[in-house]
Design an enzyme around this catalytic site. Structure first.
Site, mmCIF file in Angstrom:
data_model
loop_
_atom_site.group_PDB
_atom_site.id
_atom_site.type_symbol
_atom_site.label_atom_id
_atom_site.label_comp_id
_atom_site.label_asym_id
_atom_site.label_seq_id
_atom_site.Cartn_x
_atom_site.Cartn_y
_atom_site.Cartn_z
ATOM 1 N N PHE A 122 13.647 2.407 3.553
ATOM 2 C CA PHE A 122 12.997 2.293 4.864
ATOM 3 C C PHE A 122 14.058 2.071 5.957
ATOM 4 O O PHE A 122 14.950 1.252 5.787
ATOM 5 C CB PHE A 122 12.042 1.107 4.797
ATOM 6 C CG PHE A 122 10.990 1.074 5.860
ATOM 7 C CD1 PHE A 122 9.799 1.760 5.695
ATOM 8 C CD2 PHE A 122 11.180 0.341 7.016
ATOM 9 C CE1 PHE A 122 8.816 1.716 6.665
ATOM 10 C CE2 PHE A 122 10.202 0.290 8.001
ATOM 11 C CZ PHE A 122 9.013 0.974 7.824
ATOM 12 N N ASP A 203 13.475 -5.588 -1.568
ATOM 13 C CA ASP A 203 12.424 -5.532 -0.565
ATOM 14 C C ASP A 203 11.126 -5.161 -1.286
ATOM 15 O O ASP A 203 11.002 -4.046 -1.802
ATOM 16 C CB ASP A 203 12.784 -4.476 0.495
ATOM 17 C CG ASP A 203 11.744 -4.399 1.601
ATOM 18 O OD1 ASP A 203 10.569 -4.748 1.347
ATOM 19 O OD2 ASP A 203 12.101 -3.966 2.714
ATOM 20 N N TYR A 228 1.103 -7.848 5.298
ATOM 21 C CA TYR A 228 0.045 -7.064 5.953
ATOM 22 C C TYR A 228 -0.285 -5.772 5.220
ATOM 23 O O TYR A 228 -1.199 -5.067 5.613
ATOM 24 C CB TYR A 228 0.403 -6.771 7.419
ATOM 25 C CG TYR A 228 1.783 -6.183 7.652
ATOM 26 C CD1 TYR A 228 2.052 -4.863 7.348
ATOM 27 C CD2 TYR A 228 2.809 -6.964 8.181
ATOM 28 C CE1 TYR A 228 3.319 -4.327 7.563
ATOM 29 C CE2 TYR A 228 4.078 -6.443 8.399
ATOM 30 C CZ TYR A 228 4.329 -5.119 8.079
ATOM 31 O OH TYR A 228 5.580 -4.607 8.284
ATOM 32 N N LYS A 229 0.479 -5.436 4.161
ATOM 33 C CA LYS A 229 0.169 -4.216 3.418
ATOM 34 C C LYS A 229 -0.838 -4.559 2.316
ATOM 35 O O LYS A 229 -1.996 -4.792 2.615
ATOM 36 C CB LYS A 229 1.467 -3.593 2.900
ATOM 37 C CG LYS A 229 2.305 -3.023 4.056
ATOM 38 C CD LYS A 229 3.684 -2.526 3.675
ATOM 39 C CE LYS A 229 4.381 -1.933 4.908
ATOM 40 N NZ LYS A 229 5.847 -1.864 4.797
ATOM 41 N N ARG A 376 0.431 10.029 1.805
ATOM 42 C CA ARG A 376 0.283 8.937 0.837
ATOM 43 C C ARG A 376 -1.195 8.554 0.756
ATOM 44 O O ARG A 376 -1.866 8.402 1.777
ATOM 45 C CB ARG A 376 1.094 7.706 1.269
ATOM 46 C CG ARG A 376 2.585 7.957 1.370
ATOM 47 C CD ARG A 376 3.355 6.674 1.614
ATOM 48 N NE ARG A 376 2.937 5.981 2.838
ATOM 49 C CZ ARG A 376 3.567 4.909 3.325
ATOM 50 N NH1 ARG A 376 4.617 4.403 2.701
ATOM 51 N NH2 ARG A 376 3.131 4.342 4.428
HETATM 52 C C1 LIG Z 1 6.667 -1.967 6.015
HETATM 53 C C2 LIG Z 1 8.121 -2.060 5.726
HETATM 54 C C3 LIG Z 1 8.997 -2.696 6.609
HETATM 55 C C4 LIG Z 1 8.532 -3.252 7.932
HETATM 56 O O1 LIG Z 1 9.315 -4.337 8.322
HETATM 57 P P1 LIG Z 1 8.757 -5.402 9.365
HETATM 58 O O2 LIG Z 1 9.932 -6.233 9.680
HETATM 59 O O3 LIG Z 1 7.646 -6.134 8.703
HETATM 60 O O4 LIG Z 1 8.264 -4.630 10.537
HETATM 61 C C5 LIG Z 1 10.320 -2.807 6.242
HETATM 62 N N1 LIG Z 1 10.771 -2.308 5.061
HETATM 63 C C6 LIG Z 1 9.939 -1.671 4.205
HETATM 64 C C7 LIG Z 1 10.480 -1.135 2.913
HETATM 65 C C8 LIG Z 1 8.609 -1.510 4.514
HETATM 66 O O5 LIG Z 1 7.797 -0.854 3.687
#
Ligand SMILES: *Cc1c(COP(=O)(O)O)cnc(C)c1O
Length: 416
Positions: A122, A203, A228-229, A376
């Site tokens: 990400f 992560d 939040y996921k 997805r």
């Molecule tokens: C959703 C997601 C994020 C989002 O990061 P935030 O700091 O919560 O905005 C970061 N890394 C991954 C792998 C994600 O899936």
């Protein structure tokens, strides 16, 4: 396979009623933003009531005093990551927690000075790593090593292990890749890193709440995630982090007063007395209203159990893949097929992915799109059923057969 039979055998079906689902919609995007449950709504309203009733005293009064809320939620999240309660805290966001933990764990020394990540992760994780490298006066061009993918979708654990060379000081990897849904072997990667004297963190954005973890027993050094996921704590809900107890004597890279030992915090001394456990990695005042829904949401996970959630999730995604192979052969399934190598979503590749997603939305299915060509679909164990999966497959079949997506404009929306 008849969806009616599968739904009858589903021991988690009782939880569906706890969520706000729309009659005319099938939600398949719980991997991006989980839905609201009545229990999460209640604990949020309760925290607002505490503010109404107690004012400043809400920090220490009521059923869930705000001063201890991050610790309490950490304890309640610990089973989901397989950490001890003193190793888990609810605080920050993925990105801010990454800054905190990379600044703590990244100690470039001599030639052992690089960070290893992967080329599929990400973007925000990479932005955080690069800025941490720059803050040390080093150059990301030379000090960030990104393992390559052979197929553009998945990573080979052996390639990652090969990249664990003498010059690597720290590794950060996703548990589940956000596009392809590939689940990495965290246990194996951690053992390999430690054999080479390298620290490793994960992560867990796309695995927490979807599958069990054993971070402590695997010896993982640190981890971050959002709530939040799959954990349904609401948009922007406060995230979480884990630090193995063997590192609890480390000095946090970023310090702030909420990292204090509780009894000392209000001494207002200019020298911090840090908390003796993971609590020390907090920085400022917790965001109470975006912590509060997690209280109710985690209760559901406790009752349902992550083992059964994972079992059902695998069945749902298996069923979805089975139907799509039969009915929409033009969509390429690009997540790994073996259960132990995939997370909670099915990843589909098609050149018209953006327009197919628009057609799905118009038919009442909420998917998500990842640029340039990925759809997805995440059937969620707590609130989706096998009938949803069947209907989604039938709707997709229509869309593909009649090329219904051609009616829609190309390109992604601002939030995709
Ligand atoms: C959703 C997601 C994020 C989002 O990061 P935030 O700091 O919560 O905005 C970061 N890394 C991954 C792998 C994600 O899936």
């Amino acid at each position: 396979m008849d969806y009616r039979k599968l739904d009858q055998q589903d021991s988690l079906s009782i939880f569906r009623n706890e969520f706000y689902l729309k009659e005319d919609q099938i939600y398949m995007d719980g991997n991006s933003l989980g839905l609201l449950s009545k229990r999460a709504e209640n604990t949020l309203l309760q925290s607002i009531n505490d503010w109404k009733n107690y004012g400043i005293d809400g920090w220490t009064s009521g059923d869930n005093p705000w001063f201890y809320l991050s610790e309490k939620l950490g304890e309640k999240s610990a089973t989901l990551v397989g950490g001890k309660s003193k190793e888990v805290i609810v605080t920050g966001s993925i990105t801010s927690n990454l800054h905190q933990l990379i600044s703590t764990f990244y100690c470039p020394s001599g030639t052992k000075s690089k960070i290893l990540a992967d080329e599929l992760t990400f973007p925000s994780d990479i932005y955080a790593i690069k800025s941490q490298i720059e803050l040390r006066g080093l150059n990301p061009e030379t000090h960030l090593v990104q393992v390559k993918s052979k197929d553009g979708m998945t990573l080979n654990e052996d390639d990652i292990i090969q990249a664990m060379t003498k010059d690597i000081a720290l590794i950060l990897l996703p548990s589940v890749l956000y596009r392809s849904g590939q689940l990495l072997d965290m246990k194996k990667l951690t053992a390999a890193a430690h054999e080479r004297n390298i620290l490793i963190g994960f992560d867990l954005a796309h695995s927490i709440g979807a599958l069990p973890h054993n971070l402590h027993d695997w010896g993982v050094d640190f981890a971050v995630w959002c709530n939040y996921k799959y954990l349904n704590s609401g948009p922007g809900g406060v995230g979480g982090l884990y630090v193995h107890e063997k590192h609890h004597s480390l000095k946090p890279g970023l310090s702030g007063w909420f990292g204090s030992k509780k009894e000392k915090q209000f001494d207002m001394d200019h020298t911090i007395t840090p908390s003796e456990d993971v609590g020390k990695f907090q920085i400022g005042t917790p965001h109470i209203f975006s912590c509060a829904p997690l209280l109710g949401s985690l209760e559901i996970f406790e009752e349902a159990s992550i083992t059964l959630i994972r079992e059902k999730s695998l069945k749902l995604t298996n069923y979805l893949m089975f139907l799509l192979e039969e009915f929409t052969p033009e969509l390429t399934i690009c997540n790994p097929r073996e259960d132990h190598r995939r997370g909670g979503h099915v990843s589909l590749q098609h050149d018209e992915a953006a327009r197919i997603c628009k057609a799905l939305k118009a038919s009442g299915v909420i998917p998500d799109f990842r640029s340039p060509n990925i759809i997805r679909l995440a059937p969620i164990a707590l609130y989706n059923n096998f009938e949803d999966v069947w209907k989604v497959a039938m709707i997709l079949k229509e869309i593909m057969e009649n090329k219904e997506y051609e009616k829609y404009e190309e390109g992604r929306n601002i939030v995709a």
